[in-house]
Motif scaffolding. Structure first.
Motif, PDB file in Angstrom:
ATOM      1  N   LEU A   1       0.824  -1.212   0.000  1.00 23.25           N
ATOM      2  CA  LEU A   1       0.000   0.000   0.000  1.00 23.25           C
ATOM      3  C   LEU A   1       0.857   1.261   0.000  1.00 23.25           C
ATOM      4  N   CYS A   2       1.935   1.257   0.781  1.00 19.29           N
ATOM      5  CA  CYS A   2       2.841   2.413   0.792  1.00 19.29           C
ATOM      6  C   CYS A   2       3.504   2.588  -0.574  1.00 19.29           C
TER       7      CYS A   2
ATOM      8  N   TYR B   1       0.982   3.988  -3.030  1.00 20.35           N
ATOM      9  CA  TYR B   1       0.708   5.398  -2.744  1.00 20.35           C
ATOM     10  C   TYR B   1       1.815   6.291  -3.312  1.00 20.35           C
TER      11      TYR B   1
ATOM     12  N   LYS C   1       1.788   6.400  -7.115  1.00 20.13           N
ATOM     13  CA  LYS C   1       0.695   7.218  -7.637  1.00 20.13           C
ATOM     14  C   LYS C   1       1.029   8.698  -7.495  1.00 20.13           C
ATOM     15  N   ARG C   2       1.643   9.085  -6.399  1.00 21.05           N
ATOM     16  CA  ARG C   2       2.037  10.482  -6.206  1.00 21.05           C
ATOM     17  C   ARG C   2       3.103  10.910  -7.192  1.00 21.05           C
TER      18      ARG C   2
END
Length: 82
Positions: free
Chosen positions: A72-73, A76, A79-80
Motif C-alpha cells: 500500500l505504501c 501510494y 501514484k504520487r
C-alpha cells in the motif's frame, strides 16, 4: 469532417497497446509468489510487540500484514510520483 480526422484508435480501448507479460511484470509476479510461499511456510505462533501491548499471533499473519502495508505504501508513492 473527413473520416480520417475522426477515427478512433480501434485498439480495444487500451491506450498505448503493449504486451501484457513484460519482463518487469513477470518479475513482480514471481517475487509476489515467492513472498507468499515464504509467508505461508512460517505458521508457528510468535510474540509481537506493537508499541506497548504484546500480542501472540501466527507468524504468517504478521508477515502478510507487513507485506500488505508495504504494498500500500509503494502504491501510494508511485501514484504520487506520476
Amino acid at each position: 469532417m473527413s473520416p480520417k480526422t475522426s477515427e478512433s484508435s480501434g485498439g480495444g480501448g487500451r491506450a498505448g497497446g503493449g504486451n501484457l507479460m513484460t519482463p518487469g511484470r513477470v518479475s513482480v509476479i514471481a517475487l509476489a509468489v515467492l513472498a507468499l510461499i515464504f509467508i505461508f511456510e512460517n505458521t508457528r505462533a510468535t510474540k509481537i510487540r506493537l508499541l506497548i501491548p504484546e500480542v501472540t499471533m501466527p507468524l504468517w499473519m504478521a508477515l502478510l500484514g507487513t507485506a500488505v502495508i508495504g504494498a500500500l505504501c509503494g502504491a501510494y508513492f508511485m501514484k504520487r510520483r506520476s
